[in-house]
Design an enzyme around this catalytic site. Structure first.
Site, short mmCIF file in Angstrom:
data_model
loop_
_atom_site.label_atom_id
_atom_site.label_comp_id
_atom_site.label_asym_id
_atom_site.label_seq_id
_atom_site.Cartn_x
_atom_site.Cartn_y
_atom_site.Cartn_z
N LYS A 78 4.44 4.36 101.54
CA LYS A 78 3.46 3.28 101.69
C LYS A 78 4.12 2.09 102.38
O LYS A 78 5.31 2.10 102.67
CB LYS A 78 2.90 2.90 100.32
CG LYS A 78 2.19 4.07 99.63
CD LYS A 78 1.65 3.70 98.28
CE LYS A 78 0.96 4.89 97.63
NZ LYS A 78 0.43 4.57 96.28
N ALA A 130 -0.30 -5.15 87.82
CA ALA A 130 -0.50 -5.28 86.38
C ALA A 130 0.24 -4.19 85.62
O ALA A 130 1.00 -4.47 84.67
CB ALA A 130 -1.98 -5.26 86.04
N GLU A 186 -6.47 9.66 86.70
CA GLU A 186 -7.31 9.83 87.89
C GLU A 186 -8.59 10.56 87.49
O GLU A 186 -8.56 11.49 86.67
CB GLU A 186 -6.56 10.65 88.95
CG GLU A 186 -5.33 9.97 89.51
CD GLU A 186 -4.55 10.88 90.42
OE1 GLU A 186 -4.21 10.45 91.54
OE2 GLU A 186 -4.27 12.03 90.03
N HIS A 229 -1.77 17.73 85.93
CA HIS A 229 -3.11 17.65 86.49
C HIS A 229 -3.99 18.78 85.94
O HIS A 229 -3.53 19.91 85.78
CB HIS A 229 -3.06 17.78 88.02
CG HIS A 229 -2.55 16.55 88.69
ND1 HIS A 229 -2.52 16.42 90.06
CD2 HIS A 229 -2.08 15.37 88.20
CE1 HIS A 229 -2.04 15.23 90.39
NE2 HIS A 229 -1.76 14.59 89.28
#
Length: 334
Positions: free
Chosen positions: A195, A177, A108, A39
């Site tokens: 999740k 996808a 992101e 990141h």
């Protein structure tokens, strides 16, 4: 496939020296792998960190002898030209043969937009990732590569130092996808825990299987890696409070949409109650109950669990996990 248990080096939470020390401890505690995110910016501004993954992996390889190490995940499509990533991971593969994994994803905005990169829609990000993987593998297998893609080009490019066996590429995905692509062209698949079960059982794993079948493969040919978020401590209050640093993970996609600044992300996350911050984590005080909850992901078919602990005292986590959790997990029959 043999069960493997890894340690998530929390690049967004610790400076590179701390992170390296914890990752070395992870090998000593019996973990099989260490993965780090790449990141540019962390999830929060105050107390946040964002060490670069590429030099970190080189240092980690030099300080350890057997752990597998990789990125979960790196975006080879905006901040980096795919050729730079091909060269970097070929070098790591030569230096630490059989120990390196390139984990990739479509990216992101938090990591790319601050550098002035226009942020495209999901369709373009997917196309860029697909093309980047093709180019990286071509550079690893051929000399004098002239590549004319929709997004990337090379002219008589050669990676001169390449390992005997190509570095495995794992694809991180949370939608069907990209997950199908992982099944079709990836050596492994990366996703995260916490999740709804239906996301894994009804959407991601069927898409992964569909992609694998199109390539004449099955799920057993892939390493299914689950970044598993765990907060284990004998003190329940401590285990709950530790999750607050990572409260941003509990924000919904709608709440995070368009957020490109760690200060704004931090503002959103600190407003969440601890119960919601902890909702993405397996929070436990009893080792048997903890292992039972982790088994759920093994039952789904994941065989490589990389444990992400949220607390500030990572040495405490590594010691507890090495003594109380990993031995129990290794006794499981899968």
């Amino acid at each position: 496939m043999t069960l493997r248990f890894g340690y998530k080096a929390s690049a967004e939470q610790f400076d590179p020296n701390e992170l390296l020390a914890y990752s070395v401890e992870a090998e000593q505690a019996g973990f099989d792998s260490v993965f780090i995110s790449d990141h540019l910016q962390p999830w929060r501004h105050e107390g946040g960190h964002a060490p670069a993954a590429l030099p970190f992996l080189g240092a980690l390889g030099a300080r350890t002898s057997k752990i597998i190490m990789g990125t979960s995940v790196l975006t080879p499509t905006f901040r980096y030209h795919p050729g730079v990533i091909a060269q970097a991971f070929a070098t790591l593969g030569v230096m630490f043969p059989g120990r390196v994994i390139l984990g990739v994803g479509s990216g992101e905005a938090l990591n790319e937009v601050p550098l002035g990169i226009p942020w495209p829609d999901g369709k373009e990000r997917f196309a860029r990732l697909k093309e980047a993987i093709t180019l990286i593998r071509t550079l690893w297998s051929e000399d004098r590569v002239t590549f004319e893609g929709a997004f990337y080009q090379t002219h008589n490019a050669t990676i001169y130092d390449r390992p005997e066996k190509q570095v495995p590429i794992y694809i991180g995905a949370s939608g069907p996808a990209a997950t199908r692509m992982a099944g079709r062209v990836g050596d492994g698949f990366i996703t995260t825990s916490g999740k709804a079960d239906t996301l894994y059982s009804d959407i991601l794993l069927p898409a992964l299987n569909e992609g694998a079948m199109k390539a004449g493969r099955s799920l057993s040919d892939l390493d299914l890696l689950m970044e598993t978020k765990v907060s284990f401590d004998h003190d329940r209050t401590r285990a709950m409070e530790d999750t607050k640093y990572w409260a941003a993970l509990a924000l919904s996609p709608e709440e995070k949409m368009g957020v490109e600044d760690p200060i704004q992300m931090q503002r959103l996350s600190v407003a969440l109650p601890v119960e919601r911050a902890a909702s993405r984590w397996i929070v436990s005080t009893d080792p048997d109950e903890h292992v039972q909850r982790i088994q759920h992901y093994l039952d789904l078919g994941f065989r490589h669990l990389v444990f992400h602990a949220p607390g500030p005292d990572q040495s405490r986590f590594l010691k507890l996990y090495g003594e109380e959790i990993l031995p129990r997990l290794r006794k499981l029959d899968y």
